[in-house]
Motif scaffolding. Structure first.
Motif, PDB file in Angstrom:
ATOM      1  N   THR A  56       1.030  60.933  82.546  1.00  0.00           N
ATOM      2  CA  THR A  56       1.677  61.440  83.750  1.00  0.00           C
ATOM      3  C   THR A  56       2.876  62.258  83.285  1.00  0.00           C
ATOM      4  OG1 THR A  56       3.197  59.570  83.983  1.00  0.00           O
ATOM      5  CG2 THR A  56       1.036  59.395  85.096  1.00  0.00           C
ATOM      6  N   LYS A  57       3.464  63.007  84.193  1.00  0.00           N
ATOM      7  CA  LYS A  57       4.663  63.769  83.838  1.00  0.00           C
ATOM      8  C   LYS A  57       5.776  62.824  83.410  1.00  0.00           C
ATOM      9  CE  LYS A  57       3.577  67.698  86.731  1.00  0.00           C
ATOM     10  NZ  LYS A  57       3.916  68.476  87.906  1.00  0.00           N
ATOM     11  N   GLN A  58       5.899  61.679  84.091  1.00  0.00           N
ATOM     12  CA  GLN A  58       6.933  60.707  83.729  1.00  0.00           C
ATOM     13  C   GLN A  58       6.686  60.153  82.333  1.00  0.00           C
ATOM     14  OE1 GLN A  58       6.564  58.007  87.047  1.00  0.00           O
ATOM     15  NE2 GLN A  58       8.359  58.880  88.054  1.00  0.00           N
ATOM     16  N   ASN A  59       5.429  59.859  81.991  1.00  0.00           N
ATOM     17  CA  ASN A  59       5.103  59.391  80.637  1.00  0.00           C
ATOM     18  C   ASN A  59       5.493  60.444  79.607  1.00  0.00           C
ATOM     19  OD1 ASN A  59       2.008  58.093  81.884  1.00  0.00           O
ATOM     20  ND2 ASN A  59       3.815  56.901  81.434  1.00  0.00           N
ATOM     21  N   ALA A  60       5.185  61.696  79.921  1.00  0.00           N
ATOM     22  CA  ALA A  60       5.464  62.782  78.996  1.00  0.00           C
ATOM     23  C   ALA A  60       6.963  62.948  78.766  1.00  0.00           C
ATOM     24  CB  ALA A  60       4.851  64.084  79.503  1.00  0.00           C
ATOM     25  N   VAL A  61       7.753  62.867  79.827  1.00  0.00           N
ATOM     26  CA  VAL A  61       9.212  62.992  79.685  1.00  0.00           C
ATOM     27  C   VAL A  61       9.757  61.821  78.869  1.00  0.00           C
ATOM     28  CG1 VAL A  61      11.408  63.008  80.920  1.00  0.00           C
ATOM     29  CG2 VAL A  61       9.510  64.409  81.739  1.00  0.00           C
ATOM     30  N   ALA A  62       9.276  60.619  79.150  1.00  0.00           N
ATOM     31  CA  ALA A  62       9.715  59.449  78.380  1.00  0.00           C
ATOM     32  C   ALA A  62       9.340  59.623  76.908  1.00  0.00           C
ATOM     33  CB  ALA A  62       9.091  58.182  78.947  1.00  0.00           C
ATOM     34  N   PHE A  63       8.120  60.092  76.652  1.00  0.00           N
ATOM     35  CA  PHE A  63       7.667  60.328  75.278  1.00  0.00           C
ATOM     36  C   PHE A  63       8.585  61.320  74.570  1.00  0.00           C
ATOM     37  CE2 PHE A  63       5.370  62.714  72.089  1.00  0.00           C
ATOM     38  CZ  PHE A  63       4.755  61.729  71.340  1.00  0.00           C
ATOM     39  N   ILE A  64       8.931  62.407  75.262  1.00  0.00           N
ATOM     40  CA  ILE A  64       9.788  63.426  74.648  1.00  0.00           C
ATOM     41  C   ILE A  64      11.129  62.825  74.240  1.00  0.00           C
ATOM     42  CG2 ILE A  64      11.085  65.555  75.072  1.00  0.00           C
ATOM     43  CD1 ILE A  64       8.749  66.377  76.965  1.00  0.00           C
ATOM     44  N   TYR A  65      11.766  62.077  75.142  1.00  0.00           N
ATOM     45  CA  TYR A  65      13.085  61.512  74.827  1.00  0.00           C
ATOM     46  C   TYR A  65      13.013  60.472  73.718  1.00  0.00           C
ATOM     47  CZ  TYR A  65      15.761  63.867  78.448  1.00  0.00           C
ATOM     48  OH  TYR A  65      16.409  64.812  79.197  1.00  0.00           O
ATOM     49  N   ILE A  66      12.018  59.614  73.755  1.00  0.00           N
ATOM     50  CA  ILE A  66      11.897  58.594  72.704  1.00  0.00           C
ATOM     51  C   ILE A  66      11.617  59.258  71.366  1.00  0.00           C
ATOM     52  CG2 ILE A  66      10.463  56.681  71.876  1.00  0.00           C
ATOM     53  CD1 ILE A  66      10.184  55.896  74.904  1.00  0.00           C
ATOM     54  N   THR A  67      10.740  60.244  71.368  1.00  0.00           N
ATOM     55  CA  THR A  67      10.439  60.971  70.139  1.00  0.00           C
ATOM     56  C   THR A  67      11.675  61.711  69.635  1.00  0.00           C
ATOM     57  OG1 THR A  67       8.142  61.211  70.831  1.00  0.00           O
ATOM     58  CG2 THR A  67       8.915  62.709  69.104  1.00  0.00           C
TER      59      THR A  67
END
Length: 183
Positions: A56-67
């Motif tokens: 989801t877009k929320q998963n993607a944003v979370a992934f970006i910040y954690i990465t």
């Protein structure tokens, strides 16, 4: 539009909407604009490599910040060579709370910029100058208008912003002015 990622267009949208915020997040850790740019680009590249329609877009944003956080931590570790420096690094590394706080700060700044970009004319000029930390008298001088005009125009600007981002979220604008993190 669906909440799920549906291809390159959605990735471009995520990139456009969040790149500056993620860069600000990385820069807050690294205190080096070029390293922050490299870390941000690497985080988005890793997202692009792993992206599929189950995100989801929320998963993607979370992934970006954690990465991005992990990339920044790796860079900070590589920049320290001695055991003494490694011990200092442990003390200097941001806590989980500061990690979440910085994400919230960068996303707040992103939302305020998005709302301000919808303003026009004097409202846009005044909002921009206010975010630069200019006082009402300074704004009046820069724009060549009276102090009362600035106050009146600001009132109208706040009304426009309330319509754009909602009455209860106008505090974001004031918080961003106090942060002065718009570099």
């Amino acid at each position: 539009m669906s909440d799920y990622i549906n291809g390159i267009d959605t990735f471009k949208e995520l990139y456009t909407d969040h790149f500056q915020a993620v860069w600000g997040f990385c820069n807050s850790y690294l205190k080096d604009k070029e390293q922050a740019m490299d870390a941000t680009q690497e985080a988005f590249f890793k997202l692009y490599e792993r992206l599929n329609d189950s995100y989801t877009k929320q998963n993607a944003v979370a992934f970006i910040y954690i990465t991005a956080k992990n990339i920044c931590m790796d860079i900070l570790r590589r920049n320290k060579f001695t055991i003494e420096d490694a011990e200092k690094l442990k003390e200097e590394l941001p806590s989980e709370d500061s990690f979440l706080e910085e994400i919230a700060t960068q996303e707040m700044i992103r939302c305020v910029h998005a709302a301000i970009s919808q303003l026009s004319g004097r409202s846009l000029e005044i909002a921009t100058l206010a975010l630069e930390g200019k006082s009402n008298p300074e704004i009046a001088t820069i724009l060549g208008i009276s102090l009362n005009s600035v106050k009146s125009l600001k009132k109208g600007m706040y009304t426009q912003l309330r319509k754009i981002i909602g009455h209860k979220y106008i505090i974001l604008f004031f918080a961003c002015i106090s942060l002065k993190k718009f570099t």
